[in-house]
Every structure is written in structure tokens, then in C-alpha cells.
Enzyme design. Structure first.
Site, PDB file in Angstrom:
ATOM      1  N   GLY A 138      10.912-101.096  13.709  1.00  0.00           N
ATOM      2  CA  GLY A 138      10.285-101.699  12.540  1.00  0.00           C
ATOM      3  C   GLY A 138       8.813-101.934  12.796  1.00  0.00           C
ATOM      4  O   GLY A 138       7.950-101.614  11.998  1.00  0.00           O
ATOM      5  N   SER A 139       8.494-102.511  13.953  1.00  0.00           N
ATOM      6  CA  SER A 139       7.114-102.747  14.381  1.00  0.00           C
ATOM      7  C   SER A 139       7.056-102.499  15.867  1.00  0.00           C
ATOM      8  O   SER A 139       7.561-103.308  16.654  1.00  0.00           O
ATOM      9  CB  SER A 139       6.686-104.184  14.071  1.00  0.00           C
ATOM     10  OG  SER A 139       5.457-104.468  14.687  1.00  0.00           O
ATOM     11  N   ASP A 165      16.431-112.131  35.867  1.00  0.00           N
ATOM     12  CA  ASP A 165      16.569-113.123  34.795  1.00  0.00           C
ATOM     13  C   ASP A 165      18.040-113.495  34.604  1.00  0.00           C
ATOM     14  O   ASP A 165      18.595-113.365  33.513  1.00  0.00           O
ATOM     15  CB  ASP A 165      15.984-112.561  33.500  1.00  0.00           C
ATOM     16  CG  ASP A 165      15.695-113.650  32.465  1.00  0.00           C
ATOM     17  OD1 ASP A 165      15.614-114.835  32.863  1.00  0.00           O
ATOM     18  OD2 ASP A 165      15.548-113.324  31.281  1.00  0.00           O
TER      19      ASP A 165
END
Length: 875
Positions: free
Chosen positions: A631-632, A743
């Protein structure tokens, strides 16, 4: 009337004397021990025979002198006792020679009164939770020979006064929280034979005075965080047989004076920062049985003098920076059974006689630059059970003699250039459980008798592009096969019927020439978690069974004649619908083209052309296909690719990073496959950015969300913890170089829809963000330590049902017994519960992982072993 004394008169006299006996108070030692019992917590009722009705000399754990007048030995070990030990009750035991209270849960400070027992020769208080400073007063124990305080919670400095106990032979103060340096006075013991100070919080320099311990035969002082080098004076400890200074933050060279240790049998110096070459003089330590110098910064070659180590069984040089060839003398050692040299820069061939002169059991030479063929006689002595050669430049055919190696359990030959047929006859390999032959040049197909391998768990033959052949008809009936991977192997023919496939969890067959249809019989594989049939010649309708529908489009894409959910529908469209669809598609394409042409033109001109790298399980999209799905692109977090597969997208900026090295590591991550890892599917990159694409097939809640919504039972918690540990173990110890997760947290643990098997998500991403490729090995080690710490915190979070998050700093000053009580409550564990021992061991493993001193933390291999041991504990 004496002659007429009645029978009842005798009875009354007996009762009188009996009452007098009952009124007699117990002796002082019996009374003190009864008082001791009354103040202890004895939930197992292990002291049930301690009764005032009989003398203490007849009680369990109590031994008296020959006249039964005085207690000389008290053994309360492994009786599940707890509480604060009251010292005053020991004062009357003046003749006590042996006191053993090990393997209990005593807490609080250790009572100083015990140090007034001047006849004491043996004092064992190990495996408890005594805290505070180790008490003074030990000078009264002039006859003490053994003092064992292993695995407690003592703090403060090591007790100096113990060095004045002239008869002391055994001193064990390991596994507590002692701080400061080793006192130089510890070099003045007169008769000490055994010294263990490992696993504390010791610092400073190792005192050279230890070299004066002429009677010492066993010294363990590792798993602390010292400064500086190993004192060469240790080479003067002429009686030393066992020396362990592993995980101790030491630097500098290996002392060549160690050649004076002519009786030394075991030398463990792994996990330090030792550098330079191994001294030639080490070859003169001819009694050596075990030599472990792994995980250091050693360089140079293996000394030719090692040919003189005729008693050597273990040689471990892995994870260093060594180079050169492997001397032929290593293969001549008559006792060698374990050879670990992986993750170095060795070149040349393996010695031709390797395995012919000793009962070789375990060989791991992976991740080097070795070449040539596997020595023909590597299994000639009939005991080889692990052969690990992956990530080298080996060539030639696989020797048929490997099929005669009936002891083989694990064989890893992936990432080499082996050619020819697979020579295994599986009914001659009754113990084989793991085979990885991927990324080679093998031919001739998969052996047809693979189902005869009754213990085979993992089989990977992927990326042998000329392998060919058909899948064996009874491949799925191998009784313990969990993972079968044969992608990119030019396999043809139909899929065999899925019968008796209850154990299979992963099937990967993408990029082959497999034809025919998907039969409903696959639904019999009810433990199946992942499958990939993409890019084959399959046809027909995808069955509607849940096992087919739960896998996602990526499982079936690239099969032009395959239809049905989750792919396109099989029914034909009407002409009107087709026209409408074409018009809508055309308009959409024109709009997208107008919106994106300029963007891609400018981007490609300024940042270089985009490239796409797909891994196993991802269709071979172009970079434009992927970029159009964002989308972006600058803030992408998820993307739906052209075939409908959804991926998690993460961005890495290449500024300040070595692009080639980064892509190499990412490629290694993409090739990593494990049931407890979310797959990395591909990379889209140019000269400035890398988009990392992770599998988003798992759309259920994360571990964090599941802990908030429903309390898990004990067996589920164990399964989750063990699964996470297995995933981290794979990344840290099965991938070379190791891949830190970077993480580890509950929001990054995902699950399959119908399975509570955990999967580690987004592994390696945060680590890659900050990777300094010039110091890669050090970065990997640091990040592995962070993973282990985070794992410890995560275990406590799971055990407390999500209440104890980021617990590392919060519990540093909390007593272990207080923490245990909290965890017991969260898991509904009573003192009589069989789970108590398992819960306690898991808490202890977590505490080891989050200790503030990194050198004290276990590696994930040790963690997995400790967890396996915990599974066997019952109370």
C-alpha cells in the site's frame, strides 16, 4: 502372706515400672532432634519415624556410635524438607562427624552454631537455598575434610578463613552469588584436592597464588567474569587432573606452561576470548583425555604435536578462527571418539584414515572450506552415530559404506557438491533419525525403502535439481517421519496415497514435475502443519477437507490445472460475467499503472533496480509484483501478493551496511526451516533498501493474547516453553553461523489454528537492523546472550500466566523460595503435587537465563538439556 501374692499384684507392679519408664524424659540428643523436626516443614512426612517412643539412634538418617550413646552422623538429604534451619538444636550433637542436609529447600542464613561442632569431618549443605553471607567461625572446624555448599544463594565475598583449615580436601562453593575476586589466600590450602568455585559472580584477576596448590587434582573456577589472562603459574599445579575455566571472560594467549601439567586429563577453556595460536607444547600433555578450547578467538593451525596425545577422546576447537589443514596425526589417535572443529576456516581434505584407528562416535567439521571426499573408513569401527559435514566444498559420491554404519543417528551433508546416487539401504540404518542431503548434486531418486527407516524423523533432499525419480509408494508410512522436504528435485509422477501418515507434520514438494490430483486421503495426516505442492503439474479440484483448506493459496499456486478453494473456482463463468470482470480489471490496471509508473521510474533511477529473491514456499514473483502489493512501500507492514498469499513485511536500510554480507545472512535465514519458526519467504531489495517477507499464514492470536484470554494447563505451558526453546536452539546451534532471534517476546510467538505448537516470528530481523558486519562474531554472541535472557523472562511470564512481564530486573533481589511460592500458586501446585519438582526446575532454568552475569547463563543447548531433565522429575 508372700506365698499368696495374686496374679493381679504382678500386673500392678509391671504397670508401675512401665509408668516410671514413660515418665523418663528423652535423652538430650533425642529431645533436640525432636525440637528440630517440629520447626521444619516436612510435607512428605519423611521424618515420620522420628518419635519420642524410641531412641533417636533407631531413626532414619541417624547413626550413633557403637554404644548407641551419641549421634555421630545425621543424613537428611533428599527428604523434601524446607524452612529456616535452627542452629541451636545442633549444639548437643558434640560428637557429630557427618552432617548431610543436601537436596532440600532450606532457606535463610546458614546457622553459625554448626561451626562449633569441632569433630565435624564432612558438611554437605548443597542444593538448598541458603542466602546471605557465608558465616565466619569456620576456624573451629579443625577436623573438616569436606565442605560442599554447591547451588545455594550465598552472597558477598568468598570466605577467606576456610583457607586455614589444614585438613580440608574438598571445597565446593559453586552455584551461588559470591562476588569479588578469588582470595589470594586460597593458594595456601595445605591438603586441598578438589576446588569448585564456578557459576558465581566472581570478578577481578585469577590469583597466581593458586599455582601453589600442589595437592589439588580437580579445579573448576569457570562461569564467572574475570579480568585479564590465565596465570601461567597454574602450570605448576603438578597433581592437577581436571581444570575447567570455561565461560570466564578471559583473554590473552594459552599458557605454554600448561605442558608441565603431566597428569592433566581434562582441560576446558571454552567460551572465553583467548587468542593467538595453540602452543606446540600442548602436545606434551600426554595424559589429556578431553580438550575443549571452543568458542574463543584462536587462530593458526592444529599443532602437529597433537599426534602425541594418545589418550585423547574429545577434541573440540569449534567456533574459532583457525585455518590450515587437519593433520594426519589426528586420524592416528587411538582413543579419539569426538571431533568438533566446525565454524573455522580449515581447508584441504579430511585425513584418509579418519575413523580407522579409533572408535569414532561423533564428527562435526561443518562450516569450513574443506574439500575432497568422505573418508572410506570413517565408520569402519562401527560406532559412528553423528556425521556432520554441511557447508563445505566436499565432492565425489557418497560411500556405500555409510549404509553399513548401523549406528548412525544423524547425518548432515547439506550445502556441498556431493554427486551420484544416494547409497543408503534404510533397513540397515535402524537408528537413523535425521538426514539432510539438501543443496548438493545428487541423482538417482529417493531410495525406495525409505519407509524401512523406523526412527527417521527428518528427511531433507531439497535443491538437488538432477535427483529425479518418483516418490516411493509407501513414503508416508515411515512410522516416525515428521518432516519431509524434497523441493526443486525434478521429481515426477503422481503423489503416493497418504496412508498411515499420522506422524507427518511438514511436506515440502514445490518446484518439481509432480502430476495427477490431490487425493482426499491426505486428510488422514491429522497432525499435518505445513505442506507445499506449489509449482508442479497437479490438476483437478482441491479437496474441501479442512487439512487442504487451512494451508493457504501459496501451498497450491503454480499448478495451472489445479482449481478450487483456496485457488480460483472450478466452475465456468458466464460470458457477461467474464466481460464485466475483464472491463473492471482493465480499468484497475490502467489506474494502478498511472499511479505507479512515475514512482517506480524515479525509484529505480535513484536507488538502483529492484531484485527479488524467493525461498522455499514462495512463488517466484518479480520485484514489481511484490512492490505493487505494498500500500505504501515506506511504511509497509503487510502485503497481499498477486496469488493471494499474505506476508509480513519488514524494512532494512542498507546505509552503513555491507550489502553482500547482509544478503548472505538473510539468504541463510531464508533457508532455515524448523517447525518452531515462522518462515522467511523472500527478499525484495535494491541498493538502499531490503524488504524482508515473513510468512503470515498463522492468523491466530499471539502468545501474549492467548495468556490474557485463557489460563493454560500445565502440560500446555510445558509444550510452549519447550517449543520456544527448540526454535532458539535451532537458530543458535543448528544454523552456521548462528542466527540470533533478536526480539524474543510473547507478542512474537504465534500458533497454528489447531495446534498449540509455538512458532517464533520475525526471527533475525532486529538483529539484522543493527548488524555491524566487521564484528559479526561478537555481535552474534552478544545477541545470543540477549535471546537467552529474553527466553528466561518469557518462561517466567508463561509460568505466571502473563503477570510477570520483563521480570529480569524485578526479581533480582527476590528470594527464590518467594518466587517459587508465587509460581506454585499460579499453577495450582501443592506440596504433594507431582508437578512441584518440574515447576521448580523450570523456574531454576529461567533464573539461570536471566542472571546479570552473561558468562553464567547457559547456552540454548544446555537449556534444552535442562528442560528435558525437568520433564523426568517427579516428587
Amino acid at each position: 502372706m508372700k506365698s499368696k501374692l495374686k496374679l493381679y499384684d504382678y500386673f500392678n507392679i509391671f504397670l508401675f515400672f512401665a509408668s516410671m519408664a514413660e515418665a523418663t524424659p528423652p535423652d538430650p540428643q533425642t529431645e533436640s532432634l525432636l525440637n528440630l523436626k517440629s520447626q521444619l516443614t516436612d510435607n512428605s512426612n519423611s521424618l515420620k519415624d522420628w518419635s519420642e517412643k524410641v531412641t533417636c539412634c533407631s531413626w532414619s538418617g541417624v547413626r550413633c556410635n557403637q554404644n548407641s550413646t551419641s549421634v555421630i552422623s545425621l543424613d537428611l538429604s533428599s527428604k523434601n524438607l524446607a524452612g529456616i534451619l535452627p542452629g541451636k538444636h545442633f549444639l548437643v550433637l558434640t560428637d557429630l562427624v557427618e552432617l548431610n542436609i543436601s537436596y532440600n529447600s532450606f532457606s535463610g542464613e546458614f546457622p553459625t552454631e554448626i561451626f562449633n561442632m569441632t569433630n565435624l569431618r564432612s558438611l554437605d549443605i548443597s542444593r538448598n537455598n541458603f542466602s546471605g553471607r557465608f558465616p565466619n567461625g569456620g576456624l573451629n572446624l579443625k577436623n573438616l575434610i569436606l565442605l560442599d555448599a554447591l547451588s545455594n544463594s550465598f552472597t558477598g565475598p568468598l570466605p577467606i578463613h576456610l583457607s586455614q583449615l589444614e585438613k580440608l580436601k574438598v571445597l565446593n562453593l559453586a552455584g551461588s552469588y559470591f562476588t569479588g575476586s578469588i582470595p589470594s589466600q586460597y593458594g595456601s590450602f595445605k591438603n586441598l584436592e578438589f576446588l569448585h568455585l564456578g557459576g558465581n559472580l566472581l570478578s577481578g584477576y585469577i590469583p597466581k597464588e593458586l599455582g601453589s596448590l600442589k595437592t589439588l587434582t580437580h579445579m573448576e573456577i569457570g562461569y564467572n567474569s574475570y579480568e585479564g589472562v590465565i596465570p601461567w603459574e597454574i602450570g605448576n599445579m603438578s597433581e592437577l587432573k581436571y581444570l575447567d575455566i570455561a565461560g570466564a571472560n578471559l583473554s590473552g594467549r594459552l599458557p605454554k606452561h600448561f605442558s608441565n601439567l603431566t597428569k592433566l586429563e581434562s582441560l576446558f577453556l571454552f567460551r572465553n576470548h583467548l587468542s593467538s595460536e595453540i602452543p606446540w607444547e600442548f602436545g606434551e600433555i600426554t595424559c589429556l583425555v578431553n580438550l575443549d578450547l571452543s568458542d574463543n578467538n584462536l587462530s593458526g593451525t592444529i599443532p602437529e604435536s597433537f599426534a602425541g596425545l594418545k589418550n585423547l577422546k574429545l577434541l573440540n576447537l569449534m567456533y574459532n578462527e583457525m585455518s590450515g589443514i587437519i593433520p594426519d596425526g589426528i586420524a592416528q589417535l587411538p582413543c579419539l571418539d569426538t571431533l568438533f572443529i566446525w565454524n573455522n576456516y580449515f581447508s584441504g581434505s579430511l585425513p584418509k584414515s579418519l575413523g580407522m584407528n579409533s572408535k569414532l562416535r561423533w564428527v562435526d567439521v561443518s562450516t569450513n572450506s574443506l574439500q575432497g571426499e568422505i573418508p572410506q573408513g570413517i565408520c569402519s569401527r562401527g560406532v559412528l552415530f553423528k556425521l556432520i559435514l554441511f557447508s563445505n566444498n566436499f565432492t565425489g559420491t557418497l560411500s556405500p559404506s555409510l549404509s553399513n554404519c548401523s549406528t548412525l543417528v544423524r547425518i548432515r551433508l547439506e550445502d556441498n557438491s556431493f554427486s551420484g546416487v544416494i547409497p543408503f539401504t534404510f533397513n540397515q540404518l535402524p537408528h537413523i533419525s535425521y538426514i539432510d542431503l539438501s543443496r548438493n548434486k545428487l541423482t538417482g531418486g529417493i531410495p525406495q525403502d525409505i519407509s524401512k527407516a523406523t526412527k527417521l524423523d527428518y528427511f531433507n533432499i531439497s535443491n538437488n535439481p538432477e535427483l529425479g525419480g518418483k516418490l516411493p509408494l509407501d513414503i508416508w508410512s515411515a512410522p516416525n517421519l515428521h518432516n519431509f522436504s524434497a523441493s526443486s528435485c525434478s521429481i515426477y509422477g503422481c503423489l503416493p496415497e497418504f496412508k498411515s501418515c499420522k506422524s507427518i507434520t511438514v511436506i515440502e514438494l514445490s518446484n518439481n514435475n509432480i502430476s495427477g490430483s490431490l487425493t482426499p486421503s491426505l486428510s488422514a495426516c491429522f497432525s499435518l502443519q505445513k505442506m507445499d505442492f506449489s509449482y508442479n503439474n497437479l490438476s483437478g479440484t482441491i479437496p474441501s477437507d479442512k487439512v487442504f483448506q487451512s494451508m493457504g493459496k501459496h501451498t497450491y499456486q503454480g499448478n495451472a490445472n489445479l482449481c478450487g478453494r483456496p485457488l480460483k473456482a472450478c466452475t465456468a463463468y458466464s460470458s457477461r460475467k467474464i466481460v464485466s470482470l475483464l472491463v473492471a480489471c482493465l480499468l484497475s490496471i490502467l489506474l494502478m499503472l498511472a499511479a505507479t509508473l512515475g514512482f517506480y521510474y524515479i525509484r529505480q533511477r535513484s536507488q538502483g533496480y529492484w531484485k527479488m529473491l524467493s525461498f522455499l514456499g514462495l512463488a517466484h514473483f518479480t520485484a514489481d509484483d511484490v512492490l505493487r502489493s505494498f500500500g505504501s512501500p515506506e511504511a509497509a507492514s503487510k502485503a497481499v501478493l498477486p496469488t493471494g498469499i499474505t506476508v509480513i513485511v519488514r524494512k532494512i536500510e542498507l546505509q552503513g551496511k555491507n550489502k553482500d554480507v547482509l544478503l548472505h545472512v538473510l539468504t541463510q535465514m531464508g533457508n532455515a526451516r524448523h517447525v518452531n519458526l515462522v518462515r522467511l519467504l523472500g527478499l525484495c531489495y535494491n541498493n538502499h533498501l531490503v524488504y524482508v517477507l515473513y510468512d503470515n499464514n498463522m492468523q491466530t492470536a499471539t502468545l501474549a493474547e492467548k495468556m490474557r484470554t485463557k489460563k493454560k494447563d500445565w502440560s500446555t505451558k510445558k509444550r510452549i516453553i519447550y517449543g520456544i526453546a527448540k526454535g532458539l536452539y535451532f537458530l543458535h546451534h543448528e544454523c552456521y553461523p548462528a542466527i540470533p532471534h533478536g526480539d524474543v517476546k510473547s507478542t512474537n510467538i504465534l500458533f497454528d489454528d489447531d495446534n498449540m505448537e509455538p512458532c517464533l516470528g520475525e526471527f533475525g530481523f532486529k538483529y539484522m537492523l543493527h548488524l555491524n558486519t566487521d564484528q559479526m562474531n561478537h555481535v552474534i554472541r552478544d545477541e545470543q546472550q540477549k535471546d537467552i535472557y529474553s527466553f528466561g523472562e518469557l518462561v517466567l511470564e508463561i509460568l505466571t500466566n502473563g503477570k510477570m512481564m520483563n521480570a529480569g530486573r524485578l526479581i533480582q533481589n527476590k528470594a527464590k523460595d518467594v518466587l517459587l511460592q508465587q509460581v506454585y500458586m499460579e499453577n495450582d501446585v501443592s506440596f504433594s503435587d507431582f508437578k512441584q519438582g518440574q515447576v521448580q526446575r523450570l523456574v531454576e532454568v529461567a533464573l539461570l537465563c536471566i542472571t546479570s552475569n552473561e558468562s553464567h547463563r547457559p547456552c540454548m543447548e544446555d537449556v534444552l538439556r535442562l528442560l528435558s531433565e525437568a520433564e523426568k522429575i517427579e516428587v
